[in-house]
Enzyme design. Structure first.
Site, mmCIF file in Angstrom:
data_model
loop_
_atom_site.group_PDB
_atom_site.id
_atom_site.type_symbol
_atom_site.label_atom_id
_atom_site.label_comp_id
_atom_site.label_asym_id
_atom_site.label_seq_id
_atom_site.Cartn_x
_atom_site.Cartn_y
_atom_site.Cartn_z
ATOM 1 N N ARG A 18 0.856 -1.195 0.000
ATOM 2 C CA ARG A 18 0.000 0.000 0.000
ATOM 3 C C ARG A 18 0.892 1.245 0.000
ATOM 4 O O ARG A 18 2.118 1.144 0.095
ATOM 5 C CB ARG A 18 -0.926 0.019 1.223
ATOM 6 C CG ARG A 18 -0.218 0.098 2.544
ATOM 7 C CD ARG A 18 -1.147 0.352 3.716
ATOM 8 N NE ARG A 18 -0.389 0.493 4.938
ATOM 9 C CZ ARG A 18 -0.147 -0.489 5.801
ATOM 10 N NH1 ARG A 18 -0.622 -1.691 5.570
ATOM 11 N NH2 ARG A 18 0.582 -0.273 6.873
ATOM 12 N N ASP A 66 8.532 -9.926 7.331
ATOM 13 C CA ASP A 66 8.610 -8.835 8.307
ATOM 14 C C ASP A 66 10.032 -8.277 8.237
ATOM 15 O O ASP A 66 10.989 -8.962 8.610
ATOM 16 C CB ASP A 66 8.306 -9.386 9.709
ATOM 17 C CG ASP A 66 8.438 -8.315 10.790
ATOM 18 O OD1 ASP A 66 8.928 -7.197 10.504
ATOM 19 O OD2 ASP A 66 8.045 -8.604 11.943
ATOM 20 N N ASN A 93 11.680 1.408 0.776
ATOM 21 C CA ASN A 93 10.557 2.312 1.047
ATOM 22 C C ASN A 93 9.939 2.101 2.419
ATOM 23 O O ASN A 93 9.413 3.032 3.018
ATOM 24 C CB ASN A 93 9.496 2.107 -0.043
ATOM 25 C CG ASN A 93 8.135 2.564 0.411
ATOM 26 O OD1 ASN A 93 7.839 3.757 0.431
ATOM 27 N ND2 ASN A 93 7.278 1.615 0.804
ATOM 28 N N TYR A 158 11.460 10.014 14.482
ATOM 29 C CA TYR A 158 11.262 9.859 13.029
ATOM 30 C C TYR A 158 12.304 10.668 12.250
ATOM 31 O O TYR A 158 12.941 10.146 11.331
ATOM 32 C CB TYR A 158 9.850 10.314 12.646
ATOM 33 C CG TYR A 158 9.552 10.176 11.168
ATOM 34 C CD1 TYR A 158 9.320 8.922 10.610
ATOM 35 C CD2 TYR A 158 9.497 11.284 10.329
ATOM 36 C CE1 TYR A 158 9.044 8.776 9.252
ATOM 37 C CE2 TYR A 158 9.229 11.152 8.971
ATOM 38 C CZ TYR A 158 8.998 9.893 8.438
ATOM 39 O OH TYR A 158 8.738 9.752 7.090
ATOM 40 N N LYS A 162 15.193 9.399 9.435
ATOM 41 C CA LYS A 162 15.234 9.830 8.032
ATOM 42 C C LYS A 162 16.531 10.577 7.711
ATOM 43 O O LYS A 162 17.070 10.448 6.615
ATOM 44 C CB LYS A 162 13.995 10.667 7.698
ATOM 45 C CG LYS A 162 12.722 9.834 7.685
ATOM 46 C CD LYS A 162 12.837 8.663 6.704
ATOM 47 C CE LYS A 162 11.598 7.814 6.624
ATOM 48 N NZ LYS A 162 11.684 6.740 5.617
ATOM 49 N N ILE A 191 2.542 13.101 1.304
ATOM 50 C CA ILE A 191 2.001 12.261 0.229
ATOM 51 C C ILE A 191 0.763 11.563 0.796
ATOM 52 O O ILE A 191 0.823 10.998 1.906
ATOM 53 C CB ILE A 191 3.032 11.185 -0.212
ATOM 54 C CG1 ILE A 191 4.403 11.809 -0.554
ATOM 55 C CG2 ILE A 191 2.484 10.358 -1.381
ATOM 56 C CD1 ILE A 191 4.441 12.769 -1.712
ATOM 57 N N THR A 193 -1.383 8.838 1.703
ATOM 58 C CA THR A 193 -1.247 7.378 1.810
ATOM 59 C C THR A 193 -2.104 6.894 2.983
ATOM 60 O O THR A 193 -2.528 7.701 3.816
ATOM 61 C CB THR A 193 0.219 6.958 2.111
ATOM 62 O OG1 THR A 193 0.563 7.431 3.426
ATOM 63 C CG2 THR A 193 1.210 7.497 1.108
ATOM 64 N N LEU A 195 -1.083 5.672 5.651
ATOM 65 C CA LEU A 195 -0.426 6.106 6.894
ATOM 66 C C LEU A 195 -0.979 7.471 7.313
ATOM 67 O O LEU A 195 -1.322 7.691 8.478
ATOM 68 C CB LEU A 195 1.091 6.185 6.669
ATOM 69 C CG LEU A 195 1.974 6.615 7.845
ATOM 70 C CD1 LEU A 195 1.877 5.643 9.007
ATOM 71 C CD2 LEU A 195 3.437 6.740 7.408
#
Ligand code: NAD
Length: 267
Positions: A18, A66, A93, A158, A162, A191, A193, A195
């Site tokens: 997804r 996983d 990704n 986070y 990144k 974006i 999505t 999430l």
């Protein structure tokens, strides 16, 4: 069929059932590639595989795994090579963005788990794929994030993961240049999505919050998963003189002075 920009090239996408990963699988399949992709959601993975194969002209192939488990990562790369015999492109990704909190509310354990998913999986997929990518002079594309560079409130863990991806991309680009393997990254802003959708469902004023996220971009909208896929296709198929670069896929979200004073006002 003419006009296919990645015909018969073998691509592996992590977290492709997804969201952005699915957008990448879709665009590569549309352009004639044979795309293996993994996910820890079996039902969603099989559904995506069926959906994209019904459209072609390339092929998608789902592998369950996983990516926080090293043996699963090894198995996903091995299965891809067993089926297709080679690898031209790896798109790292998979990842997540935890709900917003100040540092006081993140534990070391939360951070370690996020590093496993958002950073160590990129490292291990690259490590196990590189012996194959070196044979094809292939490329790696890492999905990082704009906030890895410019920071984001209530997202210390986070942003750290990144920032690591952007740095890892550059370091690996240096080491792999001797094999003609290119390593690049894409840093998206917002974006649309699943999430994002699931985060907005937790917000009381979700429509207002959504509008705010749209307005983070100069173009006043979310990016689409296909727009990320197209940027990946550019890096894989066309950008043969680019390595170690980071594309801000952000509709200008990082531009323009704005009011940023975070200090409490005193009367
Ligand atoms: P998403 O949650 O919509 O999709 C994530 C995918 O990863 C799914 O296919 C899911 O099944 C898979 N996955 C999650 N945990 C897994 C695990 N342990 N093992 C195997 N597969 C697993 O997320 P998204 O919004 O598409 O984000 C994808 C990437 O893009 C992430 O690295 C994210 O940080 C980055 N990103 C997203 C945005 C955005 O606005 N959505 C912006 C910048 C960067």
């Amino acid at each position: 069929m003419s006009g296919l920009r990645y015909k018969d090239k073998i691509t592996l996408v992590t977290g492709g059932s997804r969201g952005i990963g699915k957008g990448c699988v879709e665009v590569f399949v549309e352009n004639g590639a044979q795309v293996a992709f993994c996910s820890n959601d079996d039902e969603e993975g099989k559904h995506t595989e069926r959906d994209l194969n019904s459209r072609g002209p390339g092929e998608s192939w789902f592998i369950y795994g996983d990516v926080t488990k090293e043996p699963d990562i090894k198995n996903i790369v091995e299965k891809t090579i067993e089926k297709y015999g080679r690898l031209d492109c790896l798109i790292n990704n998979v990842g997540t963005h935890p709900p917003p909190h100040p540092i006081d509310e993140f534990s070391a354990e939360d951070f370690r788990k996020l590093i496993d998913l958002n950073v160590v999986s990129y490292f291990l997929f690259s490590k196990y794929s590189l012996p194959h990518l070196r044979k094809t002079a292939g490329s790696i594309i890492n999905i990082s994030s704009l906030v890895g560079n410019i920071g984001q409130g209530q997202a210390v863990t986070y942003c750290a993961t990144k920032g690591a991806i952007t740095s890892m991309t550059k370091a690996l680009a240096i080491d792999e240049a001797k094999y003609n393997v290119r390593v690049n990254s894409i840093s998206p802003s917002n974006i649309w999505t699943p999430l994002f959708d699931s985060y907005l469902k937790t917000c009381p004023e979700s429509e207002e919050v959504k509008k705010g996220f749209e307005n983070n971009q100069l173009l006043g909208r979310f990016g689409t998963i296909q727009e990320v896929g197209h940027a990946c296709l550019f890096l894989a198929a066309d950008a043969t003189f680019c390595t170690g670069i980071e594309i801000n896929l952000s509709a200008g979200a990082e531009l323009n002075y704005a009011n940023k004073n975070m200090r409490p006002t005193t009367s």
